[in-house]
Design a protein around this motif. Structure first.
Motif, mmCIF file in Angstrom:
data_model
loop_
_atom_site.group_PDB
_atom_site.id
_atom_site.type_symbol
_atom_site.label_atom_id
_atom_site.label_comp_id
_atom_site.label_asym_id
_atom_site.label_seq_id
_atom_site.Cartn_x
_atom_site.Cartn_y
_atom_site.Cartn_z
ATOM 1 N N LEU A 15 -7.484 1.258 -3.889
ATOM 2 C CA LEU A 15 -6.265 0.499 -3.626
ATOM 3 C C LEU A 15 -5.029 1.281 -4.051
ATOM 4 O O LEU A 15 -4.017 1.303 -3.344
ATOM 5 N N GLU A 16 -5.122 1.933 -5.192
ATOM 6 C CA GLU A 16 -4.008 2.742 -5.675
ATOM 7 C C GLU A 16 -3.713 3.875 -4.696
ATOM 8 O O GLU A 16 -2.541 4.159 -4.394
ATOM 9 N N ASP A 17 -4.745 4.514 -4.172
ATOM 10 C CA ASP A 17 -4.558 5.591 -3.199
ATOM 11 C C ASP A 17 -3.847 5.105 -1.940
ATOM 12 O O ASP A 17 -3.160 5.874 -1.278
ATOM 13 N N LEU A 18 -4.008 3.826 -1.626
ATOM 14 C CA LEU A 18 -3.341 3.230 -0.466
ATOM 15 C C LEU A 18 -1.926 2.753 -0.791
ATOM 16 O O LEU A 18 -1.222 2.254 0.081
ATOM 17 N N GLY A 19 -1.530 2.886 -2.056
ATOM 18 C CA GLY A 19 -0.203 2.431 -2.467
ATOM 19 C C GLY A 19 -0.126 0.939 -2.741
ATOM 20 O O GLY A 19 0.963 0.382 -2.850
ATOM 21 N N LEU A 20 -1.267 0.300 -2.885
ATOM 22 C CA LEU A 20 -1.319 -1.141 -3.159
ATOM 23 C C LEU A 20 -1.415 -1.344 -4.671
ATOM 24 O O LEU A 20 -2.469 -1.679 -5.220
ATOM 25 N N TYR A 21 -0.300 -1.101 -5.339
ATOM 26 C CA TYR A 21 -0.297 -1.023 -6.792
ATOM 27 C C TYR A 21 -0.569 -2.354 -7.475
ATOM 28 O O TYR A 21 -1.244 -2.387 -8.504
ATOM 29 N N ARG A 22 -0.069 -3.445 -6.937
ATOM 30 C CA ARG A 22 -0.336 -4.751 -7.566
ATOM 31 C C ARG A 22 -1.825 -5.085 -7.500
ATOM 32 O O ARG A 22 -2.419 -5.535 -8.483
ATOM 33 N N ALA A 23 -2.420 -4.870 -6.339
ATOM 34 C CA ALA A 23 -3.847 -5.151 -6.184
ATOM 35 C C ALA A 23 -4.675 -4.210 -7.049
ATOM 36 O O ALA A 23 -5.650 -4.633 -7.683
ATOM 37 N N ALA A 24 -4.301 -2.942 -7.082
ATOM 38 C CA ALA A 24 -5.025 -1.970 -7.908
ATOM 39 C C ALA A 24 -4.936 -2.342 -9.374
ATOM 40 O O ALA A 24 -5.932 -2.272 -10.105
ATOM 41 N N ARG A 25 -3.737 -2.752 -9.800
ATOM 42 C CA ARG A 25 -3.565 -3.143 -11.204
ATOM 43 C C ARG A 25 -4.505 -4.296 -11.559
ATOM 44 O O ARG A 25 -5.102 -4.312 -12.642
ATOM 45 N N ARG A 47 -0.906 3.403 -15.131
ATOM 46 C CA ARG A 47 -0.226 4.013 -13.980
ATOM 47 C C ARG A 47 0.296 2.962 -13.014
ATOM 48 O O ARG A 47 1.454 2.989 -12.605
ATOM 49 N N THR A 48 -0.586 2.044 -12.638
ATOM 50 C CA THR A 48 -0.190 1.054 -11.632
ATOM 51 C C THR A 48 0.783 0.033 -12.211
ATOM 52 O O THR A 48 1.650 -0.458 -11.486
ATOM 53 N N ASP A 49 0.664 -0.265 -13.490
ATOM 54 C CA ASP A 49 1.624 -1.181 -14.113
ATOM 55 C C ASP A 49 3.030 -0.583 -14.056
ATOM 56 O O ASP A 49 3.997 -1.290 -13.744
ATOM 57 N N ALA A 50 3.127 0.721 -14.291
ATOM 58 C CA ALA A 50 4.431 1.391 -14.198
ATOM 59 C C ALA A 50 4.966 1.329 -12.773
ATOM 60 O O ALA A 50 6.150 1.037 -12.553
ATOM 61 N N GLU A 51 4.096 1.552 -11.795
ATOM 62 C CA GLU A 51 4.559 1.536 -10.399
ATOM 63 C C GLU A 51 4.945 0.134 -9.941
ATOM 64 O O GLU A 51 5.858 -0.029 -9.137
ATOM 65 N N VAL A 52 4.266 -0.882 -10.456
ATOM 66 C CA VAL A 52 4.660 -2.260 -10.134
ATOM 67 C C VAL A 52 6.047 -2.545 -10.708
ATOM 68 O O VAL A 52 6.891 -3.162 -10.048
ATOM 69 N N ARG A 53 6.303 -2.055 -11.917
ATOM 70 C CA ARG A 53 7.641 -2.222 -12.499
ATOM 71 C C ARG A 53 8.678 -1.481 -11.657
ATOM 72 O O ARG A 53 9.791 -1.975 -11.456
ATOM 73 N N VAL A 54 8.329 -0.319 -11.136
ATOM 74 C CA VAL A 54 9.236 0.427 -10.250
ATOM 75 C C VAL A 54 9.536 -0.393 -8.998
ATOM 76 O O VAL A 54 10.695 -0.511 -8.584
ATOM 77 N N LEU A 55 8.498 -0.957 -8.400
ATOM 78 C CA LEU A 55 8.697 -1.781 -7.202
ATOM 79 C C LEU A 55 9.608 -2.971 -7.487
ATOM 80 O O LEU A 55 10.465 -3.324 -6.663
ATOM 81 N N ASP A 56 9.433 -3.584 -8.636
ATOM 82 C CA ASP A 56 10.291 -4.711 -9.018
ATOM 83 C C ASP A 56 11.736 -4.264 -9.198
ATOM 84 O O ASP A 56 12.666 -4.960 -8.775
ATOM 85 N N LEU A 57 11.937 -3.098 -9.805
ATOM 86 C CA LEU A 57 13.296 -2.577 -9.986
ATOM 87 C C LEU A 57 13.944 -2.261 -8.644
ATOM 88 O O LEU A 57 15.136 -2.547 -8.433
ATOM 89 N N ALA A 82 13.328 7.059 -13.165
ATOM 90 C CA ALA A 82 12.888 7.554 -14.472
ATOM 91 C C ALA A 82 11.488 7.036 -14.825
ATOM 92 O O ALA A 82 10.743 7.683 -15.563
ATOM 93 N N LEU A 83 11.119 5.895 -14.282
ATOM 94 C CA LEU A 83 9.862 5.254 -14.633
ATOM 95 C C LEU A 83 8.685 5.693 -13.757
ATOM 96 O O LEU A 83 7.553 5.751 -14.227
ATOM 97 N N THR A 84 8.945 6.010 -12.508
ATOM 98 C CA THR A 84 7.842 6.320 -11.601
ATOM 99 C C THR A 84 7.093 7.563 -12.034
ATOM 100 O O THR A 84 7.675 8.493 -12.601
ATOM 101 N N ARG A 85 5.800 7.547 -11.766
ATOM 102 C CA ARG A 85 4.946 8.689 -12.086
ATOM 103 C C ARG A 85 4.494 9.407 -10.830
ATOM 104 O O ARG A 85 3.648 10.284 -10.889
ATOM 105 N N LEU A 86 5.048 9.012 -9.712
ATOM 106 C CA LEU A 86 4.648 9.625 -8.442
ATOM 107 C C LEU A 86 5.451 10.872 -8.162
ATOM 108 O O LEU A 86 6.533 11.054 -8.587
#
Length: 86
Positions: A15-25, A47-57, A82-86
């Motif tokens: 799921l993470e590889d597909l960019g579905l960070y909420r589902a992966a988390r 990792r995915t928790d950080a990306e979900v926060r990025v999406l929210d921002l 600053a938060l994203t790890r991608l």
């Protein structure tokens, strides 16, 4: 490693590889609940928790753009960058 934790973690990775960070988390969280010390699940969750926060921002920044508060939108985009790890 517990088979359920391994399988759930593997699905989280897909799921993470597909960019579905909420589902992966959610999958990583489930793997952690089965085996709390399972390193790959803990790392995936972080990792995915950080990306979900990025999406929210980014979503918040989009709202600020619509409200024409460009300075605040830029602050939020900078915070996301600053938060994203991608």
């Amino acid at each position: 490693v517990d088979e359920r934790a391994f399988a759930t973690n593997t699905y989280g990775q897909e799921l993470e590889d597909l960019g579905l960070y909420r589902a992966a988390r959610a999958e990583y969280r489930m793997a952690r609940s089965v085996e709390p010390d399972y390193g790959p699940a803990n790392e995936g969750f972080e990792r995915t928790d950080a990306e979900v926060r990025v999406l929210d921002l980014i979503s918040d920044a989009d709202q600020e753009l619509r409200a024409k508060d460009f300075a605040r939108a830029l602050e939020l985009f900078d915070e996301a960058l600053a938060l994203t790890r991608l």
